[in-house]
Write an enzyme that holds these catalytic residues in place. Structure first.
Site, PDB file in Angstrom:
ATOM      1  CG  ASP A  81      -4.900 -11.145   7.541  1.00  0.00           C
ATOM      2  OD1 ASP A  81      -5.647 -11.727   6.727  1.00  0.00           O
ATOM      3  OD2 ASP A  81      -4.876  -9.911   7.677  1.00  0.00           O
ATOM      4  CG  ASP A 129       1.710  -0.791   3.468  1.00  0.00           C
ATOM      5  OD1 ASP A 129       1.086  -0.599   4.522  1.00  0.00           O
ATOM      6  OD2 ASP A 129       1.266  -1.449   2.511  1.00  0.00           O
ATOM      7  CG  ASP A 157      -8.951 -10.584   7.658  1.00  0.00           C
ATOM      8  OD1 ASP A 157      -8.489 -11.704   7.422  1.00  0.00           O
ATOM      9  OD2 ASP A 157      -8.942  -9.653   6.838  1.00  0.00           O
ATOM     10  CG  ASP A 182      -3.070  -9.709   3.108  1.00  0.00           C
ATOM     11  OD1 ASP A 182      -2.469  -9.256   4.105  1.00  0.00           O
ATOM     12  OD2 ASP A 182      -4.154  -9.273   2.727  1.00  0.00           O
ATOM     13  CG  HIS A 220      -1.868  -1.004   1.423  1.00  0.00           C
ATOM     14  ND1 HIS A 220      -1.577  -2.184   2.078  1.00  0.00           N
ATOM     15  CD2 HIS A 220      -3.174  -1.078   1.042  1.00  0.00           C
ATOM     16  CE1 HIS A 220      -2.660  -2.949   2.097  1.00  0.00           C
ATOM     17  NE2 HIS A 220      -3.640  -2.301   1.473  1.00  0.00           N
ATOM     18  CD  GLU A 252      -7.687  -8.361  -0.919  1.00  0.00           C
ATOM     19  OE1 GLU A 252      -7.611  -8.743   0.261  1.00  0.00           O
ATOM     20  OE2 GLU A 252      -6.735  -7.816  -1.517  1.00  0.00           O
TER      21      GLU A 252
END
Length: 437
Positions: free
Chosen positions: A309, A104, A307, A339, A101, A232
């Protein structure tokens, strides 16, 4: 710059008998599987956000991660130093791609102009590191959800100025992605949804989101960016309901607004779970529409409703994922993008290697098993036989559109009853998969 991982050398393939935790047991990048190297089949990517920006914080506690290369400031200099640490990690791991991103990689400034200047300063270092290592950008994206200005959404905000800001931010992220040779660009609508319908004009918000995406399509053509656009899916979190809730919802939106020719889907396992689906279901929905583009490789804890991850280690998951990906021609512009984040308790830098090695090995095994299942042919033969009544006779006439309700009534009146059904043999097929795993 001082090495970020001085005690770790290049991660090599040592085979299934190896006990070395810093070696691949199954991922052999140059091994040819079904006519392609494992590297080309899997196209692994490391994410910038969890791997290099994650702190391990949660709603109940502060960050735990030990990241000696990061001085904890939000300065451009620290962001540039972080790039070197990131590329050292990715190069030693042997992954060919990374993703980011915009927020980031570079800090947000007091104004958009300052933010763009910061982004350009860090992008120069990214460009240099890509050239030095050969690592490529799989896709870039804009974080249009974290800043408080996006509390009501970005493209779906009730504030037109916020829409304009998001458009400007996306424009810049697309430009940097293009400059860095990115192979795609992803749109994730983190706050493109609602918390309550009492204050929401859903139709207007969806119209606005479509306008934003059309503007992005137009600008992509203007700058000559050839990368693939992705959306997404995710059903909720942070909003109560997000408009890109699952593959079917995304496809419906893209068709309704004449955007489908320009987009494919980037599908994530944990998001599929939150939507009440399996990863394979989401892949099949996208694949059947010709819209399977890329995947975010992770998993969620089915006992937890958010989530999480986590890194993928379930061989059934990776096998089913690769069966669907191979069925629809494999990954081309997209890849297997991790991710995923190490657990809060896995706080040492070496844990980043353990996590990615495990995920890469799990997908390598899934690839090899899926290829073997396809080569064996029994699964495909069973499915083909199950639908044999559609290959000739009345079934073929129905599929070709050469019949009517009147003719179908006459057909059944003459037969008296439908032909007997055959068993679906679910248990037999599950046992068949187990033969390979």
């Amino acid at each position: 710059m001082k090495a970020a991982f001085p005690e770790i050398t290049e991660i090599r393939y040592e085979g299934a008998s190896s006990k070395n935790p810093l070696a691949f047991k199954h991922y052999n990048a140059e091994e040819i599987i079904a006519g392609k190297t494992m590297r080309d089949h899997l196209r692994f990517a490391v994410v910038y956000w969890h791997t290099f920006r994650g702190t391990g914080s949660d709603p109940f506690g502060a960050g735990t991660m030990q990241r000696p290369w990061d001085d904890g400031t939000n300065s451009v200099k620290n962001a540039q130093n972080r790039v070197h640490a990131a590329f050292e990690f990715i190069q030693k791991l042997g992954a060919p791609y990374y993703c980011w991103h915009d927020r980031d990689v570079a800090p947000e400034g007091k104004t958009l102009a300052e933010t763009n200047k910061n982004f350009d300063a860090v992008a120069k270092v990214l460009q240099a590191e890509q050239k030095r290592t050969g690592i490529k950008l799989l896709w870039g994206t804009a974080n249009a959800f974290s800043n408080p200005r996006y509390m009501h959404g970005a493209g779906t905000s009730c504030n037109a100025d916020v829409f304009a800001y998001a458009a400007a931010q996306i424009k810049k992220a697309m430009e940097v992605t293009h400059e860095l040779g990115g192979e795609g660009y992803t749109f994730w609508g983190g706050r493109e949804g609602y918390m309550t319908l009492l204050n929401t004009d859903m139709k207007r918000e969806l119209d606005h989101l479509a306008k934003l995406l059309h503007l992005a399509v137009d600008y992509k053509k203007q700058i000559g960016f050839k990368g693939q656009f992705y959306i997404e899916p995710k059903p909720k979190e942070p909003t109560k309901h997000q408009y890109d809730s699952d593959s079917a919802a995304c496809l419906n939106f893209l068709r309704e607004y004449d955007l489908l020719p320009h987009f494919k889907l980037n599908i994530e396992t944990n998001h599929a779970t939150l939507a009440g689906h399996t990863m394979q279901h989401e892949l099949e929905v996208a694949g059947a529409a010709g819209a399977l583009g890329s995947i975010d490789a992770n998993t969620g804890d089915e006992l937890l409703g958010w989530d999480t991850d986590q890194f993928p280690t379930n061989i059934y998951l990776t096998t089913y994922t690769m069966l669907s990906i191979l069925k629809y021609g494999g990954l081309t512009t997209g890849g297997v993008n991790f991710d995923a984040k190490v657990r809060r308790e896995s706080f040492e830098p070496v844990d980043l290697f353990h996590a990615h090695i495990g995920g890469m090995d799990a997908f390598a095994r899934g690839l090899k098993i899926a290829v073997a299942i396809r080569k064996d042919g029994r699964l495909a033969e069973f499915v083909k036989a199950r639908y044999a009544s559609w290959d000739s006779g009345i079934g073929a006439k129905i599929e070709s559109g050469k019949t009517s309700l009147r003719e179908l009534e006459t057909y059944i009146l003459k037969k008296g009853e439908a032909a007997a059904n055959n068993s679906g043999r679910q248990e037999f097929l599950e046992n068949l998969i187990n033969e390979f795993i």
